[in-house]
Motif scaffolding. Structure first.
Motif, PDB file in Angstrom:
ATOM      1  N   GLU A 111       1.102  -1.135  -0.308  1.00  0.00           N
ATOM      2  CA  GLU A 111      -0.334  -0.035  -0.095  1.00  0.00           C
ATOM      3  C   GLU A 111       1.425   1.390   0.119  1.00  0.00           C
ATOM      4  O   GLU A 111      -0.028   1.917   0.079  1.00  0.00           O
ATOM      5  N   VAL A 112       1.605   1.130   0.036  1.00  0.00           N
ATOM      6  CA  VAL A 112       2.898   2.567   0.490  1.00  0.00           C
ATOM      7  C   VAL A 112       4.282   1.838   0.655  1.00  0.00           C
ATOM      8  O   VAL A 112       5.284   1.166   0.720  1.00  0.00           O
ATOM      9  N   VAL A 113       5.103   3.122  -0.343  1.00  0.00           N
ATOM     10  CA  VAL A 113       6.546   3.159   0.279  1.00  0.00           C
ATOM     11  C   VAL A 113       6.970   4.703   0.373  1.00  0.00           C
ATOM     12  O   VAL A 113       6.319   5.406  -0.181  1.00  0.00           O
ATOM     13  N   SER A 114       8.728   4.259   0.835  1.00  0.00           N
ATOM     14  CA  SER A 114       9.239   5.456   1.374  1.00  0.00           C
ATOM     15  C   SER A 114      11.141   5.432   1.873  1.00  0.00           C
ATOM     16  O   SER A 114      11.142   4.151   1.532  1.00  0.00           O
ATOM     17  N   LEU A 115      10.840   6.768   0.957  1.00  0.00           N
ATOM     18  CA  LEU A 115      12.432   6.510   1.332  1.00  0.00           C
ATOM     19  C   LEU A 115      12.945   7.733   2.072  1.00  0.00           C
ATOM     20  O   LEU A 115      12.446   9.097   1.630  1.00  0.00           O
ATOM     21  N   ARG A 116      13.199   7.586   3.446  1.00  0.00           N
ATOM     22  CA  ARG A 116      13.892   9.056   4.196  1.00  0.00           C
ATOM     23  C   ARG A 116      15.163   8.721   4.207  1.00  0.00           C
ATOM     24  O   ARG A 116      15.951   8.051   4.268  1.00  0.00           O
ATOM     25  N   ASN A 117      15.273  10.093   4.133  1.00  0.00           N
ATOM     26  CA  ASN A 117      16.917  10.935   5.374  1.00  0.00           C
ATOM     27  C   ASN A 117      18.100   9.960   3.414  1.00  0.00           C
ATOM     28  O   ASN A 117      19.025   9.099   3.620  1.00  0.00           O
ATOM     29  N   ALA A 118      17.672  10.054   1.863  1.00  0.00           N
ATOM     30  CA  ALA A 118      18.340   9.694   1.505  1.00  0.00           C
ATOM     31  C   ALA A 118      19.022  10.013   0.785  1.00  0.00           C
ATOM     32  O   ALA A 118      18.888  11.664   0.645  1.00  0.00           O
ATOM     33  N   ALA A 119      19.716  10.567   0.665  1.00  0.00           N
ATOM     34  CA  ALA A 119      21.781  10.246   0.175  1.00  0.00           C
ATOM     35  C   ALA A 119      22.327   9.771  -1.314  1.00  0.00           C
ATOM     36  O   ALA A 119      22.236   8.513  -0.874  1.00  0.00           O
ATOM     37  N   LEU A 120      22.321  10.805  -2.568  1.00  0.00           N
ATOM     38  CA  LEU A 120      22.219  10.665  -3.660  1.00  0.00           C
ATOM     39  C   LEU A 120      23.745  11.150  -4.075  1.00  0.00           C
ATOM     40  O   LEU A 120      23.397  12.923  -3.831  1.00  0.00           O
ATOM     41  N   LYS A 121      24.631  10.528  -4.424  1.00  0.00           N
ATOM     42  CA  LYS A 121      26.231  10.953  -4.364  1.00  0.00           C
ATOM     43  C   LYS A 121      26.716  10.812  -5.685  1.00  0.00           C
ATOM     44  O   LYS A 121      27.078   9.739  -6.206  1.00  0.00           O
ATOM     45  N   ASN A 122      27.491  11.661  -6.531  1.00  0.00           N
ATOM     46  CA  ASN A 122      28.541  10.655  -7.560  1.00  0.00           C
ATOM     47  C   ASN A 122      29.430  12.131  -7.563  1.00  0.00           C
ATOM     48  O   ASN A 122      29.084  13.646  -7.958  1.00  0.00           O
ATOM     49  N   GLY A 123      30.647  12.643  -7.568  1.00  0.00           N
ATOM     50  CA  GLY A 123      31.345  13.163  -6.986  1.00  0.00           C
ATOM     51  C   GLY A 123      31.216  13.798  -6.775  1.00  0.00           C
ATOM     52  O   GLY A 123      30.814  13.975  -4.415  1.00  0.00           O
ATOM     53  N   ASN A 124      31.410  15.675  -6.490  1.00  0.00           N
ATOM     54  CA  ASN A 124      31.044  16.675  -5.854  1.00  0.00           C
ATOM     55  C   ASN A 124      29.633  16.835  -5.487  1.00  0.00           C
ATOM     56  O   ASN A 124      28.555  17.860  -5.311  1.00  0.00           O
ATOM     57  N   ALA A 125      28.538  16.162  -7.070  1.00  0.00           N
ATOM     58  CA  ALA A 125      27.350  16.585  -7.028  1.00  0.00           C
ATOM     59  C   ALA A 125      26.644  15.154  -5.443  1.00  0.00           C
ATOM     60  O   ALA A 125      26.259  14.961  -5.263  1.00  0.00           O
ATOM     61  N   ASN A 126      25.695  16.171  -4.910  1.00  0.00           N
ATOM     62  CA  ASN A 126      24.981  15.798  -3.600  1.00  0.00           C
ATOM     63  C   ASN A 126      23.668  15.905  -3.576  1.00  0.00           C
ATOM     64  O   ASN A 126      22.696  16.850  -4.035  1.00  0.00           O
ATOM     65  N   ILE A 127      22.232  14.920  -4.112  1.00  0.00           N
ATOM     66  CA  ILE A 127      20.802  14.635  -3.936  1.00  0.00           C
ATOM     67  C   ILE A 127      20.007  13.964  -2.878  1.00  0.00           C
ATOM     68  O   ILE A 127      20.948  13.254  -2.728  1.00  0.00           O
ATOM     69  N   ASP A 128      20.010  14.504  -1.557  1.00  0.00           N
ATOM     70  CA  ASP A 128      19.008  14.228  -0.698  1.00  0.00           C
ATOM     71  C   ASP A 128      17.658  14.739  -0.680  1.00  0.00           C
ATOM     72  O   ASP A 128      17.048  15.643  -1.634  1.00  0.00           O
ATOM     73  N   PHE A 129      16.770  13.447  -0.454  1.00  0.00           N
ATOM     74  CA  PHE A 129      15.165  13.578  -1.192  1.00  0.00           C
ATOM     75  C   PHE A 129      14.646  12.723   0.474  1.00  0.00           C
ATOM     76  O   PHE A 129      14.853  12.141   0.461  1.00  0.00           O
ATOM     77  N   ASP A 130      13.441  13.285   0.327  1.00  0.00           N
ATOM     78  CA  ASP A 130      12.632  12.366   1.321  1.00  0.00           C
ATOM     79  C   ASP A 130      11.390  12.132  -0.071  1.00  0.00           C
ATOM     80  O   ASP A 130      10.817  12.909  -0.214  1.00  0.00           O
ATOM     81  N   LEU A 131      10.577  10.915  -0.183  1.00  0.00           N
ATOM     82  CA  LEU A 131       9.872  10.145  -0.993  1.00  0.00           C
ATOM     83  C   LEU A 131       8.405   9.465  -0.403  1.00  0.00           C
ATOM     84  O   LEU A 131       9.199   9.150   0.154  1.00  0.00           O
ATOM     85  N   SER A 132       7.739   9.809  -0.413  1.00  0.00           N
ATOM     86  CA  SER A 132       7.058   8.556  -0.175  1.00  0.00           C
ATOM     87  C   SER A 132       5.467   8.913  -0.826  1.00  0.00           C
ATOM     88  O   SER A 132       5.546   9.555  -1.892  1.00  0.00           O
ATOM     89  N   ALA A 133       4.751   7.251  -0.784  1.00  0.00           N
ATOM     90  CA  ALA A 133       4.084   7.081  -2.546  1.00  0.00           C
ATOM     91  C   ALA A 133       2.598   6.319  -2.119  1.00  0.00           C
ATOM     92  O   ALA A 133       3.097   4.669  -1.097  1.00  0.00           O
ATOM     93  N   SER A 134       1.435   6.357  -2.004  1.00  0.00           N
ATOM     94  CA  SER A 134       0.832   5.480  -1.712  1.00  0.00           C
ATOM     95  C   SER A 134       0.368   4.396  -3.405  1.00  0.00           C
ATOM     96  O   SER A 134       0.602   4.976  -4.591  1.00  0.00           O
TER      97      SER A 134
END
Length: 244
Positions: A111-134
């Motif tokens: 019924e639900v998926v969530s990614l909390r305190n997510a951190a994606l890195k590549n070299g000097n690039a940083n992507i921080d996110f929170d995602l939730s979905a029904s």
């Protein structure tokens, strides 16, 4: 009743212990030095439209609870030095991008998926996110509600386009903040973007600042400030999200 389960290949080890029920938790540990080995398993579960992991290291440590027909999984998902192939919008060769690391707290149920305190890195690039979905039977549909918080710094513009499923001859570095909610078919929210040393459709851009707004199935790009090598420009634009 306590149970133990172990499985291994040359590159992957899976261990589980405990009991899957509404009153107990099944502990799960997965480690793989060849994430591509897990792709057939993911596809066999019916998830054929997800990005394809071609190589890299991945691990998951967490637990599962509930009945087999109504389970939930929670734990820490990590990946290092991995390559992902994203489906191409033009149905030709997939778009491939490499990432140094990924880490997130994963919660998943039918019924639900969530990614909390997510951190994606590549070299000097940083992507921080929170995602939730029904979800409906473990799948996200165009009408499924979701929410997203995204903060991105010094990301490669081409990698960013690949993550969003767009194809465009563009290079440069991007900073992006985004807050979105609604549904995949009708997202709404706002954010801001900064591009530096970009080349888009062979047009060199020293810097671009703009505000973003998503409403009524359209994306508004407001307060655009452009610094070219030799001039400046201002403006705004409106984009139909269903036109691609």
């Amino acid at each position: 009743q306590l149970t133990e389960f172990d499985a291994a290949t040359r590159s992957t080890q899976i261990h589980a212990s405990g009991r899957l029920s509404s009153h107990a938790a099944l502990k799960i540990s997965v480690e793989s030095s060849n994430v591509a080995e897990l792709q057939p398993v993911i596809a066999s579960l019916g998830y054929t439209k997800l990005p394809i992991f071609r190589q890299g290291n991945i691990s998951f440590n967490g637990s599962a609870a509930g009945k087999l027909s109504a389970y939930s999984i929670y734990g820490v998902l990590k990946a290092e030095d991995f390559t992902v192939a994203f489906p191409s919008a033009r149905k030709n060769a997939p778009q491939v991008s490499h990432w140094d690391s990924f880490r997130a707290l994963l919660q998943f149920s039918p019924e639900v998926v969530s990614l909390r305190n997510a951190a994606l890195k590549n070299g000097n690039a940083n992507i921080d996110f929170d995602l939730s979905a029904s979800l409906v039977d473990g799948r996200m549909l165009p009408q499924s509600p979701f929410s997203l918080r995204l903060d991105l710094q010094a990301a490669d513009l081409q990698n960013l386009l690949q993550l969003t499923g767009y194809e465009c001859p563009a290079t440069g570095r991007a900073d992006l903040t985004l807050r979105l909610s609604g549904t995949q078919a009708d997202p709404h929210g706002e954010g801001a973007i900064v591009l530096r040393d970009a080349d888009i459709y062979h047009q060199q851009i020293r810097r671009l600042n703009a505000d973003l707004r998503f409403i009524r199935r359209q994306a508004e790009v407001n307060n655009i400030r452009l610094w070219f090598y030799g001039g400046t420009a201002k403006g705004g634009m409106l984009y139909d999200l269903h036109s691609r």
